[in-house]
Design an enzyme around this catalytic site. Structure first.
Site, PDB file in Angstrom:
ATOM      1  N   HIS A 490      22.023  -8.277   5.776  1.00 37.29           N
ATOM      2  CA  HIS A 490      21.087  -8.642   4.702  1.00 37.29           C
ATOM      3  C   HIS A 490      20.979 -10.163   4.600  1.00 37.29           C
ATOM      4  CE1 HIS A 490      19.542  -8.560   0.420  1.00 37.29           C
ATOM      5  NE2 HIS A 490      20.180  -9.725   0.414  1.00 37.29           N
ATOM      6  N   GLU A 491      22.144 -10.837   4.581  1.00 36.97           N
ATOM      7  CA  GLU A 491      22.127 -12.298   4.450  1.00 36.97           C
ATOM      8  C   GLU A 491      21.523 -12.941   5.696  1.00 36.97           C
ATOM      9  OE1 GLU A 491      22.505 -13.423   1.646  1.00 36.97           O
ATOM     10  OE2 GLU A 491      23.559 -11.775   0.679  1.00 36.97           O
ATOM     11  N   HIS A 494      17.812 -12.869   5.495  1.00 40.24           N
ATOM     12  CA  HIS A 494      17.171 -13.853   4.618  1.00 40.24           C
ATOM     13  C   HIS A 494      16.647 -15.058   5.402  1.00 40.24           C
ATOM     14  CE1 HIS A 494      17.249 -12.433   0.593  1.00 40.24           C
ATOM     15  NE2 HIS A 494      18.548 -12.270   0.526  1.00 40.24           N
ATOM     16  N   GLU A 550      14.127 -10.092  -1.233  1.00 37.26           N
ATOM     17  CA  GLU A 550      15.356  -9.298  -1.195  1.00 37.26           C
ATOM     18  C   GLU A 550      15.117  -7.934  -0.550  1.00 37.26           C
ATOM     19  OE1 GLU A 550      18.337 -10.292  -1.839  1.00 37.26           O
ATOM     20  OE2 GLU A 550      17.801 -12.245  -2.667  1.00 37.26           O
ATOM     21  N   ASP A 554      17.045  -6.477   2.555  1.00 39.67           N
ATOM     22  CA  ASP A 554      17.695  -5.156   2.531  1.00 39.67           C
ATOM     23  C   ASP A 554      17.264  -4.312   3.725  1.00 39.67           C
ATOM     24  OD1 ASP A 554      19.299  -5.393   0.319  1.00 39.67           O
ATOM     25  OD2 ASP A 554      17.950  -4.360  -1.059  1.00 39.67           O
TER      26      ASP A 554
END
Length: 642
Positions: A490-491, A494, A550, A554
């Site tokens: 997830h990070e 980003h 986000e 995800d």
């Protein structure tokens, strides 16, 4: 809580994925009276709080020895925050000199004469200044200017049809009026001060960004010269204040809210001076009430509890720990990381992150919609991604500057807080135009969270989140991929969401996409907006634009983690998907759900669990989901970006 304690309703997995996994837990879960929620993240927070409160008490009693000079200073401050008798005796007295400093302002010239020191002292101003990497030259720290925060959670609360504000504003006014009366102001003066402050806040609101507007990083970069910024107001000398704060006049100041500064002169008029001064008084008394007596603390938290739905104030022992540990957050994080996480675990998890990066690299290499030029740049950005795990290698030097003035020497909790705030602000502004410290942590190791910083192109995983249900040697490897693996990816994602994709491998705002690739990505991002936008939740509807970055992260995180799980020697996608659903377990008050729906860039936890799995083809084969089931989503509606 273990999987055995709360069985999964397997038949229901096809109709309500989140409830099938968490329904039995939700039925028995009780939200503690001093909480707004309980669940996966919050359970970890509570456990860490208990551990560190116990250690703090043992440090205080001498059973534990301070392992560093900084931890010794924390001990001294913790001794003061837990001296409830002294704090109750002092009442508002420690704050009186600060309130008097504001009260003694007669005009804008009086504020102008001390503006730089006012800012360094942490006193409220009708604008904000701070440092961050220059968005066009991310190796150097630049000065940023923005509007101030509001009393309400978001500017949208000031709109006429906002029902939440109709309940919340009277609570805020009543609480703040009571605080002023407790501080020795007359009933009439208290009422007038609060009315003036609220009026000034309403004047600010139309020109600052909403949460949705602030979520769009593409509109953050608005460089202005000092002369341009100075023209925003003729009553405050912004150039001189900036010169004193950073020791020079920058060639440019990055204005994140240009509309606010375009209208600043209309805000700072002679007729508004009294309103502004009272706004400052309200901000100050509310902001520091938690550092005074317990009566001030509990009263000053009334509005916050109404906002989040908490039934009771945090007990004073825990509040004292929060006040001390929040002030020395990196010091406590360093202690926690080294004692409860350690170098071995740090190395192990770092390797896991590297594995996830390699999986992501493979996905980019095999991507079927990016052109070769854009693909090469994406892989280059990924290869330069900084990874920080567990806790910093070195403690931030700032904390060497924190020396507690104890009660025997005339110090109070508040006087120390004010000293520390000024030291921290001076330290921060001294970094202007100096190289960015890419390895500097902005989140303490005892924080149950993780983050990506687009200006630094780094991902950070504090020690606190690296435990069950996210990660454990006692749960299947596939479950770990559905937990911490998905969080890691997830990070990483980003870096390639609608905001992160605007920045290159160095963290510079720089378009590295071909036109056709960017147009295709924008269409995919819009599909993600559409997938979430308008979903009913907690009496409201999800804002797809607010949550898009986000949601993209995800989706990319879950997809990438699934590939990693499938590459394992013994993959179990049932464990993978169900642990993904488990980590988003949450039971929250209606008030807190409504607040998050208004301002949180994340989608509600149940939707993060249930909507994203529907985008993956393997979900349907793993749980035998067909078009007859509620969890079914037509293939052409499934959003797959990374």
């Amino acid at each position: 809580m273990t999987k055995k304690d709360f069985p999964i309703n397997k038949p229901e997995l096809k109709d309500d994925f989140y409830d099938a996994i968490n329904g039995s837990w939700i039925k028995q879960a009780t939200i503690p009276s001093d909480h707004s929620s309980t669940g996966g993240f919050m359970d970890l927070v509570d456990d860490i709080d208990k551990t560190l409160m116990k250690d703090s008490a043992e440090l205080q009693s001498g059973k534990l020895n301070a392992t560093s000079p900084e931890l010794e200073e924390y001990k001294k401050f913790y001794n003061m925050t837990t001296n409830f008798k002294k704090r109750d005796e002092d009442g508002v007295k420690p704050l009186k000199p600060v309130l008097d400093r504001i009260t003694n302002l007669d005009n804008y010239d009086d504020l102008n004469d001390q503006l730089s020191d006012w800012i360094l002292s942490g006193l409220p101003t009708p604008f904000s200044l701070g440092l961050d990497p220059d968005m066009k030259n991310a190796k150097v720290n630049a000065l940023f200017a923005s509007g101030p925060s509001l009393f309400m959670p978001d500017k949208t609360y000031y709109e006429k049809d906002n029902e939440a504000a109709k309940t919340l504003m009277p609570i805020f006014i009543k609480m703040t009026t009571k605080l002023f009366e407790m501080a020795g102001y007359s009933e009439e003066d208290s009422k007038n001060i609060v009315e003036n402050a609220v009026e000034f806040d309403r004047l600010i609101a139309p020109n600052v960004k909403s949460a949705e507007e602030a979520a769009d990083y593409s509109k953050m970069y608005n460089p202005e010269s000092p002369d341009q910024l100075a023209k925003s107001t003729n009553v405050l000398n912004l150039k001189e204040a900036i010169n004193q704060l950073v020791g020079a006049l920058p060639e440019k100041i990055i204005v994140t809210e240009p509309q606010f500064f375009e209208n600043l002169s209309e805000l700072l008029t002679s007729s508004h001076f009294k309103l502004m001064k009272d706004w400052m008084l309200v901000k100050t008394l509310n902001g520091y009430s938690g550092a005074l007596s317990d009566e001030f603390r509990v009263t000053g938290g009334t509005y916050s509890r109404a906002l989040s739905g908490k039934k009771e104030a945090t007990n004073k022992k825990k509040a004292a720990y929060y006040l001390a540990s929040g002030t020395f957050d990196q010091v406590i994080g360093d202690y926690y990381g080294k004692k409860y996480f350690g170098e071995k675990a740090k190395d192990d998890v770092h390797q896991m992150v590297n594995n996830m990066i390699n999986v992501y690299k493979n996905r980019l290499t095999n991507n079927d919609w990016l052109s070769e030029d854009t693909k090469k740049m994406a892989i280059k950005k990924l290869s330069t991604l900084g990874v920080q795990v567990g806790y910093p290698d070195e403690l931030d030097p700032l904390y060497k500057k924190f020396h507690v003035t104890e009660e025997k020497d005339g110090g109070t909790v508040l006087s120390n807080l004010l000293d520390f705030e000024k030291i921290a602000n001076q330290y921060e502004f001294s970094k202007w135009n100096k190289p960015v410290e890419r390895e500097r942590w902005e989140m303490s190791a005892n924080t149950v969270n993780a983050y990506y910083h687009p200006f630094k192109n780094i991902i950070v995983f504090p020690a606190a989140i690296l435990q069950a249900p996210f990660y454990s040697l006692d749960q299947p490897e596939s479950a770990n991929y559905g937990g911490i693996g998905a969080v890691m990816a997830h990070e990483i994602s980003h870096a390639f969401d609608n905001n992160g994709s605007l920045f290159d491998q160095y963290g510079n705002l720089n378009n590295w996409w071909t036109k056709s690739d960017h147009e295709h990505f924008a269409k995919l991002a819009q599909k993600m907006i559409d997938e979430f936008n308008g979903i009913p939740f907690a009496g409201g509807k999800v804002n797809g634009k607010l949550t898009v970055s986000e949601n993209i992260a995800d989706a990319g995180g879950l997809s990438c983690a699934e590939e990693a799980a499938k590459n394992d020697t013994d993959p179990d996608l049932y464990q993978f998907f169900t642990n993904w659903g488990r980590i988003w377990r949450m039971k929250a008050t209606p008030e807190y759900q409504n607040l998050l729906l208004s301002i949180d860039v994340h989608a509600p936890s149940p939707l993060r669990a249930s909507v994203q799995v529907k985008n993956l083809d393997d979900f349907y084969t793993t749980f035998d989901v067909t078009s007859e089931d509620k969890m079914y989503l037509k293939p052409d509606k499934r959003v797959q970006i990374w």
